[in-house]
Design a protein around this motif. Structure first.
Motif, PDB file in Angstrom:
ATOM      1  N   ALA A 119       0.848  -1.195   0.000  1.00 18.36           N
ATOM      2  CA  ALA A 119       0.000   0.000   0.000  1.00 18.36           C
ATOM      3  C   ALA A 119       0.885   1.247   0.000  1.00 18.36           C
ATOM      4  CB  ALA A 119      -0.903  -0.009   1.228  1.00 18.36           C
ATOM      5  N   PRO A 120       0.393   2.369  -0.524  1.00 20.14           N
ATOM      6  CA  PRO A 120       1.188   3.607  -0.516  1.00 20.14           C
ATOM      7  C   PRO A 120       1.666   3.949   0.902  1.00 20.14           C
ATOM      8  CG  PRO A 120      -0.702   3.877  -1.931  1.00 20.14           C
ATOM      9  CD  PRO A 120      -0.875   2.555  -1.234  1.00 20.14           C
ATOM     10  N   GLY A 121       2.942   4.342   0.979  1.00 23.04           N
ATOM     11  CA  GLY A 121       3.558   4.681   2.257  1.00 23.04           C
ATOM     12  C   GLY A 121       4.340   3.547   2.884  1.00 23.04           C
ATOM     13  N   ARG A 122       4.123   2.316   2.443  1.00 23.07           N
ATOM     14  CA  ARG A 122       4.832   1.161   3.015  1.00 23.07           C
ATOM     15  C   ARG A 122       6.243   1.065   2.454  1.00 23.07           C
ATOM     16  NH1 ARG A 122       1.290  -2.552   5.771  1.00 23.07           N
ATOM     17  NH2 ARG A 122       3.287  -3.407   6.414  1.00 23.07           N
ATOM     18  N   SER A 123       7.148   0.485   3.231  1.00 25.10           N
ATOM     19  CA  SER A 123       8.531   0.246   2.780  1.00 25.10           C
ATOM     20  C   SER A 123       8.639  -1.165   2.236  1.00 25.10           C
ATOM     21  CB  SER A 123       9.513   0.411   3.935  1.00 25.10           C
ATOM     22  OG  SER A 123       9.572   1.763   4.315  1.00 25.10           O
ATOM     23  N   VAL A 124       9.388  -1.285   1.152  1.00 26.96           N
ATOM     24  CA  VAL A 124       9.550  -2.571   0.466  1.00 26.96           C
ATOM     25  C   VAL A 124      11.032  -2.790   0.181  1.00 26.96           C
ATOM     26  CG1 VAL A 124       8.967  -3.843  -1.650  1.00 26.96           C
ATOM     27  CG2 VAL A 124       7.286  -2.327  -0.622  1.00 26.96           C
ATOM     28  N   LYS A 125      11.507  -4.031   0.379  1.00 26.13           N
ATOM     29  CA  LYS A 125      12.886  -4.374   0.031  1.00 26.13           C
ATOM     30  C   LYS A 125      12.952  -4.672  -1.465  1.00 26.13           C
ATOM     31  CE  LYS A 125      13.485  -7.180   3.830  1.00 26.13           C
ATOM     32  NZ  LYS A 125      14.122  -8.339   4.427  1.00 26.13           N
ATOM     33  N   LEU A 126      13.941  -4.073  -2.136  1.00 31.12           N
ATOM     34  CA  LEU A 126      14.131  -4.267  -3.569  1.00 31.12           C
ATOM     35  C   LEU A 126      15.570  -4.631  -3.866  1.00 31.12           C
ATOM     36  CD1 LEU A 126      12.497  -1.017  -5.043  1.00 31.12           C
ATOM     37  CD2 LEU A 126      11.411  -3.237  -4.838  1.00 31.12           C
ATOM     38  N   ARG A 127      15.777  -5.010  -5.107  1.00 35.68           N
ATOM     39  CA  ARG A 127      17.116  -5.062  -5.695  1.00 35.68           C
ATOM     40  C   ARG A 127      16.992  -4.278  -6.992  1.00 35.68           C
ATOM     41  NH1 ARG A 127      21.218  -7.531  -3.722  1.00 35.68           N
ATOM     42  NH2 ARG A 127      21.007  -9.108  -2.143  1.00 35.68           N
ATOM     43  N   PHE A 128      18.069  -3.600  -7.380  1.00 35.71           N
ATOM     44  CA  PHE A 128      18.016  -2.803  -8.594  1.00 35.71           C
ATOM     45  C   PHE A 128      19.298  -2.948  -9.391  1.00 35.71           C
ATOM     46  CE2 PHE A 128      20.454  -0.124  -5.892  1.00 35.71           C
ATOM     47  CZ  PHE A 128      21.202   0.713  -6.711  1.00 35.71           C
ATOM     48  N   ASP A 129      19.179  -2.712 -10.689  1.00 38.64           N
ATOM     49  CA  ASP A 129      20.320  -2.694 -11.590  1.00 38.64           C
ATOM     50  C   ASP A 129      20.815  -1.247 -11.641  1.00 38.64           C
ATOM     51  OD1 ASP A 129      22.078  -2.584 -13.747  1.00 38.64           O
ATOM     52  OD2 ASP A 129      20.914  -3.987 -14.940  1.00 38.64           O
ATOM     53  N   PRO A 130      22.059  -0.969 -11.207  1.00 37.09           N
ATOM     54  CA  PRO A 130      22.541   0.413 -11.153  1.00 37.09           C
ATOM     55  C   PRO A 130      22.605   1.103 -12.519  1.00 37.09           C
ATOM     56  CG  PRO A 130      24.053  -1.071 -10.016  1.00 37.09           C
ATOM     57  CD  PRO A 130      23.025  -1.913 -10.671  1.00 37.09           C
TER      58      PRO A 130
END
Length: 142
Positions: A119-130
């Protein structure tokens, strides 16, 4: 004359109609099974592509860790595997390791049970390609 020839000549009027009905039915059933198998395979390919599984696997394997805040969350109206809701998510990504913050969007298959975690405002763990800033969610979605 052998026994089959005698029997066939005596009862041909029963055997021919049965063969005319049974043989095409057997062929139709065999083709239907083959078609169903092909359809199921194609459905799994479509589901995998819709869920972005190949991209997500690559980013999860090679990407850098980040924490993101959900800015927007919208149901696309599509479902994957009849269960998962395809949700368009917009994130403010805060990479670890000194990388600059950026915004990114992603369509992800999320279980209805886990929908509140995105939901908007929640924190989520991600991985990203720089390099490309492609992202993948690195926490349970199902």
């Amino acid at each position: 004359m052998d026994l089959f020839a005698v029997w066939f000549t005596k009862y041909w009027y029963l055997i021919v109609p049965i063969a005319v009905v049974v043989l095409p039915a057997f062929v139709a059933i065999t083709l239907a099974k083959r078609h169903a198998s092909h359809v199921m395979h194609m459905q799994s390919v479509v589901n995998r592509r819709a869920m972005g599984a190949d991209l997500a696997e690559r980013v999860l394997r090679t990407g850098q860790p980040a924490v993101a805040t959900v800015l927007e969350s919208h149901d696309t109206g599509m479902r994957a595997a009849r269960i998962y809701i395809l949700v368009r998510l917009k994130f403010q990504v805060q990479p670890e390791g000194g990388w600059p913050a950026f915004e990114a969007e992603l369509v992800a298959p999320i279980s209805p049970v886990k929908l509140a975690d995105f939901a908007p405002g929640r924190s989520v763990k991600l991985r990203f390609d720089p390099v490309s800033h492609e992202i993948a969610i690195d926490q349970p979605m199902r």
